[in-house]
Design a protein around this motif. Structure first.
Motif, mmCIF file in Angstrom:
data_model
loop_
_atom_site.group_PDB
_atom_site.id
_atom_site.type_symbol
_atom_site.label_atom_id
_atom_site.label_comp_id
_atom_site.label_asym_id
_atom_site.label_seq_id
_atom_site.Cartn_x
_atom_site.Cartn_y
_atom_site.Cartn_z
ATOM 1 N N ALA A 1 0.836 -1.208 0.000
ATOM 2 C CA ALA A 1 0.000 0.000 0.000
ATOM 3 C C ALA A 1 0.870 1.257 0.000
ATOM 4 O O ALA A 1 0.588 2.226 -0.722
ATOM 5 N N ILE A 2 1.919 1.248 0.801
ATOM 6 C CA ILE A 2 2.835 2.393 0.882
ATOM 7 C C ILE A 2 3.496 2.642 -0.464
ATOM 8 O O ILE A 2 3.530 3.777 -0.974
ATOM 9 N N ILE A 3 4.039 1.596 -1.054
ATOM 10 C CA ILE A 3 4.766 1.734 -2.316
ATOM 11 C C ILE A 3 3.819 2.097 -3.458
ATOM 12 O O ILE A 3 4.150 2.943 -4.309
ATOM 13 N N SER A 4 2.634 1.492 -3.486
ATOM 14 C CA SER A 4 1.662 1.827 -4.533
ATOM 15 C C SER A 4 1.326 3.315 -4.504
ATOM 16 O O SER A 4 1.342 3.994 -5.543
ATOM 17 N N GLY A 5 1.027 3.822 -3.313
ATOM 18 C CA GLY A 5 0.696 5.241 -3.194
ATOM 19 C C GLY A 5 1.872 6.145 -3.511
ATOM 20 O O GLY A 5 1.732 7.147 -4.224
ATOM 21 N N ALA A 6 3.039 5.778 -3.002
ATOM 22 C CA ALA A 6 4.233 6.615 -3.202
ATOM 23 C C ALA A 6 4.609 6.709 -4.676
ATOM 24 O O ALA A 6 4.974 7.792 -5.176
ATOM 25 N N TYR A 7 4.502 5.609 -5.401
ATOM 26 C CA TYR A 7 4.889 5.626 -6.815
ATOM 27 C C TYR A 7 3.815 6.249 -7.701
ATOM 28 O O TYR A 7 4.122 6.791 -8.767
ATOM 29 N N PHE A 8 2.551 6.218 -7.260
ATOM 30 C CA PHE A 8 1.519 6.971 -7.980
ATOM 31 C C PHE A 8 1.817 8.465 -7.911
ATOM 32 O O PHE A 8 1.808 9.174 -8.916
ATOM 33 N N GLY A 9 2.060 8.954 -6.666
ATOM 34 C CA GLY A 9 2.337 10.378 -6.498
ATOM 35 C C GLY A 9 3.596 10.811 -7.208
ATOM 36 O O GLY A 9 3.642 11.884 -7.842
ATOM 37 N N ASP A 10 4.642 9.985 -7.122
ATOM 38 C CA ASP A 10 5.909 10.283 -7.803
ATOM 39 C C ASP A 10 5.688 10.402 -9.306
ATOM 40 O O ASP A 10 6.180 11.322 -9.973
ATOM 41 N N LYS A 11 4.930 9.479 -9.849
ATOM 42 C CA LYS A 11 4.697 9.433 -11.296
ATOM 43 C C LYS A 11 3.895 10.633 -11.788
ATOM 44 O O LYS A 11 4.117 11.135 -12.894
ATOM 45 N N MET A 12 2.951 11.123 -10.984
ATOM 46 C CA MET A 12 2.043 12.190 -11.417
ATOM 47 C C MET A 12 2.467 13.579 -10.963
ATOM 48 O O MET A 12 1.783 14.558 -11.257
ATOM 49 N N SER A 13 3.587 13.678 -10.253
ATOM 50 C CA SER A 13 4.023 14.973 -9.738
ATOM 51 C C SER A 13 4.935 15.692 -10.725
ATOM 52 O O SER A 13 5.890 15.104 -11.234
#
Length: 485
Positions: free
Chosen positions: A161-173
Motif C-alpha cells: 500500500a505504501i509503495i503503490s501510493g508513493a509511486y503513484f504520487g511520484d509518477k504524477m508529480s
C-alpha cells in the motif's frame, strides 16, 4: 551508438542469462539475506562474462568499460548520498520520538478495516506534493509500517500500500525527477505528459484502492490487545509529544518550497537530532551505554551512533523492540554496495553494445500499435532487470523507440507515457534495482515479499497495454510525420 561491432543478440543474451541464473541460485541459498553479498557476487560475475566476451571476441578495449562505469557511478553519486542521509533520517526520526509519536496516535485513529486504503492515499498525497517516492517511503512510509504492525496488518500488504501510493504520487508529480526525465527525453511538455498519463494511471490507482479497501474489510477486529501493547510500550519508553511533529511539519514545508531532496533529508535529520537531545535524552544515554562519560558527552555519543550505527531499544514488547530498532547510515551500506555492483553491470552491458543488440531484436517485432506499446513496456522492464536503475531504463527506452514512434506517426507523448508506465513503476519490483533495494532496506521488507501487493506498480504497465489495444485517445498521423507536442 557504440564504435565497435555490435554483438549478435544470442551472444548479448549470455550475460543476462548468467545473471538471472546466478541470482536464482543466490536467492535459493540465502533467501532474505541475498542482498548481503550473494547478489553482489552474481552481478560481478555477470559483469565479468560481459566484459570477457566483449574484449576477447569483439575487441572492445577495457577503457571503454572503464569510462562508462565512471560515468554511470558519477551520475548516481547524489543518489548514494541520499541513501546515506536516509539512513540518518530513519535513525533520528525513530530515536527522537517522531515515528513513535506518529505510531502512537495513528493506531488509535486509523481503523484496521480502512488502514490499507488510507496508507495508500496518504503516501500518494505526500509523494504528489514532494515529487519523491523515496522521501515518502523513508518518512511517512516507515511510520505507517509501524502503525500496520500495531494493528496486526501483514507487513507485505502494508508495504504494498505504501509503495503503490508513493509511486503513484511520484509518477504524477511535476516535481518528480523521473516524470521530468521521461517527458524531456522525448521533448514533451511535462504537463501534457502528466495529463496524458491520467488515461492509464487513473484506472490503475482506482483498481488498486478498491483492492486495498476490500482487503481491509477482510481484516478481523482482533488487534485491540496488540494496539494496547504498542501504545503502552511506546509511552513508557519514549516521551510521546506533539512537539515532535514539528519535524515532519517543517520537513513538509521544505518539500513544498521545492528544496532539493538531499538538503531536505539532511535538514530533517538534524532537526530530529535536536529533538532527541531535548525530549529523549534518556534514550540517547541508553544508546551510548558508557557510564564513564559525562551527560553531555553521553548524549553526543548516543546521537552520533543514532546517525551512523545500529540502535536497539528495550520497550518490554518484543515486536515493538524490532520495530524501533534502527540501522543508521551503516544500515544502508549493503544497499549502496549492491547499487554500485548493479551500476557497473549495467554500464558494461551498455558499453559492450549488448543492450543495443537486444533492443534491436525487440523493435523488429513492432507491427501494430499494440505491439509497439507492448515492446516499449517490455524494453522498460527488461532494462530495469538488466541495468539496475530506473533512470538508465527511462533514458535508454526513450532513445531506442524515439525514431520508431516518429516513423510510425505516433505522438511523442505516447512514448513518454508508456516509458513511465513501464520503467518508473516497475523498478521498485526488482530486488537488485536501486529502487527495489532502497525500499526493501528502508521498510525492512524484502522486495519479493512486498512485490505481489504493489498492485499499482503491477497494473500500470498492463493498463498502458490495454489502452493501446483499445486505441483510446491514441492519435496517429501518416507514417513519418512527427507528432511531438
Amino acid at each position: 551508438m557504440t564504435e565497435h561491432r555490435i554483438p549478435h543478440p544470442l551472444v548479448a543474451a549470455i550475460p543476462v542469462v548468467v545473471l538471472i541464473g546466478l541470482l536464482a541460485v543466490v536467492i535459493a541459498l540465502f533467501g532474505s539475506d541475498a542482498l548481503s553479498g550473494g547478489s553482489q557476487i552474481a552481478l560481478l560475475m555477470g559483469l565479468a562474462v560481459c566484459v570477457t566476451i566483449s574484449m576477447v571476441f569483439y575487441h572492445v578495449p577495457w577503457k571503454t568499460f572503464e569510462r562508462q562505469m565512471c560515468k554511470t557511478i558519477g551520475d548516481i553519486a547524489v543518489t548514494l548520498l541520499i541513501l546515506l542521509t536516509v539512513g540518518m533520517l530513519s535513525g533520528s526520526w525513530m530515536i527522537s520520538g517522531v515515528v513513535p509519536t506518529l505510531i502512537y496516535y495513528g493506531v488509535q485513529i486509523l481503523s484496521p478495516k480502512f488502514f490499507l486504503v488510507s496508507a495508500c492515499v496518504i503516501c500518494a498525497l505526500v509523494s504528489l506534493l514532494s515529487g519523491s517516492s523515496w522521501t515518502t517511503v523513508a518518512t511517512i512510509g516507515v511510520a505507517l509500517l509501524g502503525i500496520g504492525h500495531a494493528l496486526g496488518i501483514n507487513e507485505a500488504w502494508t508495504a504494498g500500500a505504501i509503495i503503490s501510493g508513493a509511486y503513484f504520487g511520484d509518477k504524477m508529480s511535476p516535481l518528480s525527477d523521473t516524470t521530468i526525465l521521461a517527458s524531456s527525453s522525448v521533448r514533451v511538455d511535462i504537463f501534457e505528459h502528466i495529463r496524458y498519463m491520467t488515461l492509464t494511471t487513473t484506472p490503475s490507482i482506482l483498481i488498486t484502492l478498491v483492492i486495498f479497501l476490500v482487503a481491509g474489510f477482510g481484516h478481523g477486529a482482533d488487534g485491540a490487545l496488540q494496539v494496547s501493547q504498542y501504545t503502552d510500550g511506546l509511552s513508557s519508553t519514549f516521551n510521546i509529544s506533539a512537539w515532535t511533529l514539528l519535524v515532519p511539519l517543517i520537513t513538509g514545508i521544505l518539500i513544498a518550497k521545492k528544496v532539493p531532496s538531499l538538503i531536505v533529508l539532511f535538514a530533517s535529520s538534524i532537526m530530529a537530532g535536536i529533538t532527541a537531545l531535548i525530549l529523549q535524552p534518556h534514550i540517547l544515554s541508553q544508546i551510548a551505554a558508557d557510564a564513564s562519560l559525562s551527560t553531555p558527552a553521553a548524549l553526543a555519543k548516543g546521537l552520533a551512533i543514532t546517525y551512523y550505527g545500529a540502535t536497539a531499544i528495550e520497550t518490554g514488547f518484543d515486536a515493538l523492540n524490532d520495530l524501533v530498532s534502527t540501522g543508521g547510515m551503516a544500515g544502508m551500506l549493503n544497499t549502496i554496495w549492491l547499487i554500485i555492483c548493479a551500476m557497473c553491470y549495467g554500464a558494461a552491458m551498455v558499453a559492450s553494445g549488448m543492450i543495443e543488440s537486444i533492443t534491436r531484436v525487440i523493435i523488429r517485432f513492432v507491427r501494430t500499435r499494440f505491439s509497439l506499446v507492448t515492446s516499449t513496456v517490455g524494453t522498460g522492464i527488461f532494462l530495469n532487470l538488466t541495468t539496475g536503475d530506473q533512470f538508465i531504463s527511462i533514458v535508454l527506452t526513450a532513445d531506442v523507440f524515439r525514431d520508431v514512434y516518429d516513423k510510425e506517426g505516433y505522438e511523442a507523448r505516447l512514448l513518454s507515457r508508456t516509458t513511465e508506465d513501464a520503467a518508473t513503476v516497475t523498478s521498485v519490483l526488482v530486488p537488485w534495482n536501486t529502487c527495489g533495494m532502497t525500499q526493501a532496506t528502508v521498510l525492512g521488507v524484502p522486495t519479493l515479499t512486498y512485490l505481489p501487493y504493489c498492485f499499482f506498480n503491477i497494473l500500470s504497465p498492463l493498463m498502458t497495454m490495454v489502452v493501446a489495444a483499445l486505441g483510446w485517445k491514441i492519435k496517429r498521423s501518416k507514417p513519418g510525420v512527427n507528432q511531438a507536442t
